[in-house]
Design an enzyme around this catalytic site. Structure first.
Site, mmCIF file in Angstrom:
data_model
loop_
_atom_site.group_PDB
_atom_site.id
_atom_site.type_symbol
_atom_site.label_atom_id
_atom_site.label_comp_id
_atom_site.label_asym_id
_atom_site.label_seq_id
_atom_site.Cartn_x
_atom_site.Cartn_y
_atom_site.Cartn_z
ATOM 1 N N TYR A 1 -6.203 4.612 3.755
ATOM 2 C CA TYR A 1 -4.895 5.038 4.238
ATOM 3 C C TYR A 1 -4.029 5.722 3.183
ATOM 4 C CZ TYR A 1 -0.521 4.658 6.856
ATOM 5 O OH TYR A 1 0.645 4.916 7.512
ATOM 6 N N ALA A 2 -4.132 5.319 1.931
ATOM 7 C CA ALA A 2 -3.257 5.899 0.904
ATOM 8 C C ALA A 2 -3.563 7.370 0.638
ATOM 9 C CB ALA A 2 -3.368 5.109 -0.399
ATOM 10 N N ASP A 3 -4.748 7.829 1.003
ATOM 11 C CA ASP A 3 -5.112 9.225 0.724
ATOM 12 C C ASP A 3 -4.239 10.231 1.466
ATOM 13 O OD1 ASP A 3 -7.951 9.531 -0.893
ATOM 14 O OD2 ASP A 3 -7.749 7.610 0.103
ATOM 15 N N PRO A 4 -4.094 10.144 2.801
ATOM 16 C CA PRO A 4 -3.225 11.128 3.455
ATOM 17 C C PRO A 4 -1.773 10.985 3.052
ATOM 18 C CG PRO A 4 -3.896 9.441 5.023
ATOM 19 C CD PRO A 4 -4.728 9.245 3.792
ATOM 20 N N ALA B 1 -1.556 12.802 -0.228
ATOM 21 C CA ALA B 1 -1.760 14.241 -0.053
ATOM 22 C C ALA B 1 -0.482 14.946 0.365
ATOM 23 C CB ALA B 1 -2.855 14.483 0.987
#
Length: 830
Positions: free
Chosen positions: A569-572, A575
């Site tokens: 979840y932390a990736d988007p 980004a």
């Protein structure tokens, strides 16, 4: 020189929810002057808490302080003609106006975009709503659980044997707010380049639909429905930990003190990995339960096994790495006192961010804009307009970021999506891959068939890397490094999201890049940031869900286990923050000529999306408790079964009046019991109500039940599975999914452009590149190397048009029969 990236930018904030507030928080923290227009009773967040003394006070709300530091406040009643006239006057000094009213409300007040921009052609206006300004759901009632149900995340969150499980803390609105900040800055960039502002429409619905890596492609290209996988955290003696097993890793046996298993045949056969993974994780769970989570975590890191403990708010405020990076902020507020809150999602090297003023008291700035905002210098025009590598088609001339060149040295998810965000709005992005490994080019093959060119058939790679040129360069070889620096000299931005040691090891840090190009902007994304004692620790987005506090506050009330989203979840989240930070740095560079280093930590970005849980602890000393799908103030709220296989719908009842309407729709006399007539009574009897509501919901399919309630003004929604996300009619109304043809994969729909810019809409101009597809274009045509020089580089594998030999054989899919070997040749197994 300006002290902050957005110094001199004026933002008029009319928003009344967390989505708009987070958008303007990001702009204010980047240096913009933000003037909040509050209604006479104050912004709704003033009533939210937490409150340090437990007594509600509109001047002491922790959430209000968090979302509104660095802002000014004026009180206007927009129902009064004189106050609307005052607002029009204030808008003349604004660069950006942000609002979150129901669609059509601004027009009813005579304050729509056309009215505000009259005589002010460069004005940007951004609307942040649950469902957007158009489409069949535009007038639906939004609520936290409603947005999460429609996001696709609710369906695969939780235990497979029970109802889906939501993540709290207003996630969808936070995504909408961060996307709105990015889109607003791009629109401002365009206004300063072309002299024309525009209207920006951002919905939480679409912001969430794009916050996925392979959810929709698992359906469209693999024919798979994503299901709930349950909690995958392991119990330790003093808490929980998440260990990520990526394929077969023999070091896992070293971790659990069973090295003798490394040579057992069943663990060496790739075809048996799925079944042995279950066995290995079972042994790991048994090994962990008698050991402290810190010991397990650090031993795993020594073996380069990705993992992280499930930190709660107390753990995070005491975390060594966060202290070393000065992440948490202490704000001295005149009424709320000292408030410790999450810090900024990025660190700017040349223009460090700071809390310049605490959140304002209600109406504190009755005069409106501060004098420095009214008397600011004329904005600096944007002049950057690099000639493209390939002449732009006529249709691409109007893209807002046309002329910006980006180099992307990324893998996995956060970095590629940051680059994709820039590409979708016109930036020229050159993705630099390693010629010696595949990174994100393995697994999730179209049709579950790798075929010969499997490395060009990865569905999520095509999704994340559309619109980019693709080159391969071995940065560990001198020739590859030199070519990269030549590209840096002709670029504006470099994005990378490798472990910090990677760019250090090839001596390509910001200081080196700045020597080649003093105007370069470098955004570096890593699990724990570029500094601090954990900077070289290994973690993926799945681990970060534990490390940032998400897992600690997510779970069922009657289940002690913490849960993740089932994703990374932390990736988007990171980004989108990275995209906004990059455009802010570009605006700053246009004014000063100064480049910028931007340091983003996945952990810190994740914490920024859980301010409520953090403030609950820092202001009251209480740790937020897992509460399943229930609302902290309203009842009932939950996820209920409907007709179909594992089909669900959600609803929220916000007060007695809505309860009365629900009783009328349901038509069940048992719901008229006086015990349910008050909010307090419904809270006390929530379990009983859940059973009665489930009886009602089972009579309908989830779309039908939701529509009946929405027609009565009650927040409700179907819980969308991945196959429903792609076929959703509201998304179709808004043209969200876009078919992107690809040479190896065919033509499939992908999530499209999140932001609707009225004058300069985005465009998906080409598919994801094949491996090394644009080597000749970039290295030959653009940098000017001869055919002979390129051939020499290829011979040394400084560049390559296909992966190394060991990666050429298509992988054997679980359950598949290996293809027969060509006649006269031995198979690899022989």
């Amino acid at each position: 020189m300006p002290a902050y990236p957005l110094d001199g930018v004026n933002v008029l904030d009319l928003s009344q929810d967390i989505g708009g507030s987070y958008c303007t928080k990001l702009l204010a923290d980047l240096g913009a002057t933000v003037l909040m227009v509050e209604p006479p009773g104050g912004h709704p967040l003033r009533q939210e808490g937490p409150f340090a003394d437990g007594q509600p006070d509109p001047e002491k709300s922790g959430l209000f302080v968090y979302y509104n530091c660095n802002k000014h406040s004026i009180v206007l009643d927009l129902e009064r003609p004189q106050d609307r006239a005052r607002l029009l006057e204030l808008s003349r000094d604004a660069d950006i106006v942000v609002e979150s009213f129901a669609p059509g409300r601004m027009a009813q007040l005579g304050l729509d975009y056309e009215a505000l921009r009259a005589g002010h052609a460069e004005l940007v206006m951004t609307s942040v709503t649950s469902f957007g300004q158009t489409g069949r759901w535009r007038d639906w009632q939004g609520e936290e659980i409603v947005s999460w149900a429609l996001s696709g995340y609710l369906y695969f969150g939780g235990d497979p044997g029970r109802e889906p499980l939501m993540v709290h803390n207003n996630q969808a609105l936070l995504h909408a707010g961060s996307h709105a900040a990015y889109a607003s800055l791009v629109a401002l960039w365009s206004a300063r380049k072309a002299g024309e502002g525009q209207y920006v429409d951002v919905s939480a619905f679409e912001a969430m639909l794009t916050a996925h890596i392979w959810t929709t492609t698992q359906w469209t290209q693999e024919g798979l429905v994503m299901r709930r996988m349950g909690s995958d955290l392991l119990r330790c003696r003093d808490g929980w930990i998440h260990i990520m097993a990526l394929g077969m890793n023999p070091d896992m046996f070293v971790l659990i003190d069973r090295p003798e298993l490394m040579d057992e045949e069943r663990f060496l056969d790739p075809a048996r990995w799925p079944e042995t993974q279950v066995e290995i994780m079972g042994m790991l769970a048994e090994w962990c339960k008698d050991r402290p989570k810190e010991e397990v975590w650090r031993k795993a890191q020594e073996l380069h096994i990705a993992g992280a403990p499930a930190f709660d708010a107390r753990d995070l405020t005491e975390a060594e790495n966060l202290k070393a990076r000065d992440f948490f902020l202490t704000v001295d507020h005149p009424k709320a006192g000292q408030v410790v809150m999450p810090g900024f999602p990025y660190k700017f090297g040349e223009t460090p961010l700071a809390v310049r003023r605490p959140a304002p008291l209600l109406g504190q700035d009755g005069q409106g804009w501060p004098s420095e905002a009214r008397n600011r210098p004329a904005p600096t025009p944007v002049t950057l307009d690099r000639a493209p590598i390939v002449p732009a088609a006529e249709a691409d001339q109007n893209l807002p970021l046309r002329g910006v060149r980006v180099l992307e040295v990324t893998n996995n998810w956060a970095g590629p999506v940051a680059g994709r965000n820039l590409s979708d709005l016109g930036a020229e992005v050159i993705k630099v891959e390693s010629p010696t490994r595949l990174a994100a080019r393995s697994g999730h093959f179209t049709g579950l068939q790798p075929f010969r060119y499997h490395y060009n058939r990865v569905s999520y790679d095509n999704k994340m890397n559309r619109g980019k040129y693709g080159v391969t360069l071995d940065l560990t070889q001198p020739e590859g490094r030199d070519l990269f620096l030549r590209l840096v000299k002709e670029a504006d931005v470099v994005i990378e999201n490798n472990s910090p040691r990677v760019m250090r090891n090839v001596n390509l840090g910001y200081e080196v890049l700045r020597e080649v190009n003093p105007r370069i902007i470098m955004a570096q994304i890593a699990a724990y940031g570029q500094t601090g004692p954990l900077r070289d620790f290994i973690a993926y987005g799945a681990n970060i869900e534990a490390a940032c506090g998400l897992a600690a506050v997510t779970g069922y009330q009657d289940d002690e286990r913490p849960y993740r989203t089932g994703y990374y979840y932390a990736d988007p989240v990171t980004a989108t923050h990275a995209s906004a930070a990059i455009v802010a740095a570009l605006l700053h560079r246009e004014k000063t000529g100064e480049g910028q280093h931007i340091d983003l930590s996945l952990q810190e970005n994740g914490i920024a999306f859980f301010p409520e849980a953090m403030l609950e602890y820092t202001m009251t000393g209480r740790l937020a408790q897992r509460r399943g799908n229930r609302h902290k103030r309203h009842a009932p709220q939950g996820c209920y079964p409907s007709i179909g296989d594992d089909m669900w719908m959600v609803l929220t009842i916000r007060g007695d009046e809505e309860w009365g309407r629900f009783v009328g729709v349901a038509g069940d006399e048992r719901l008229r019991d006086p015990r349910f007539g008050t909010e307090q009574g419904r809270m006390a009897h929530h379990d009983e109500l859940d059973g009665l509501i489930a009886e009602w919901s089972r009579q309908y399919d989830h779309h039908e039940a939701s529509r009946l309630l929405q027609e009565s003004g009650i927040p409700a929604a179907p819980v969308l599975a991945n196959w429903e996300m792609v076929s959703n009619l509201h998304a179709h109304d808004r043209g969200f999914y876009v078919v992107v043809p690809h040479k190896e994969m065919g033509a499939f729909p992908f999530p499209g452009i999140v932001w609707k810019l009225s004058a300069t809409p985005g465009s998906i101009r080409m598919p994801c590149p094949l491996f090394g597809e644009h080597n000749q274009l970039v290295v030959g045509d653009f940098l000017g190397l001869s055919d002979r020089e390129i051939a020499d580089l290829a011979e040394k594998r400084v560049i390559a048009d296909e992966p190394p030999e060991e990666f050429m054989t298509p992988p054997v899919m679980p359950g598949a029969v290996p293809a027969p070997s060509p006649a006269g040749k031995e198979s690899p197994a022989d």
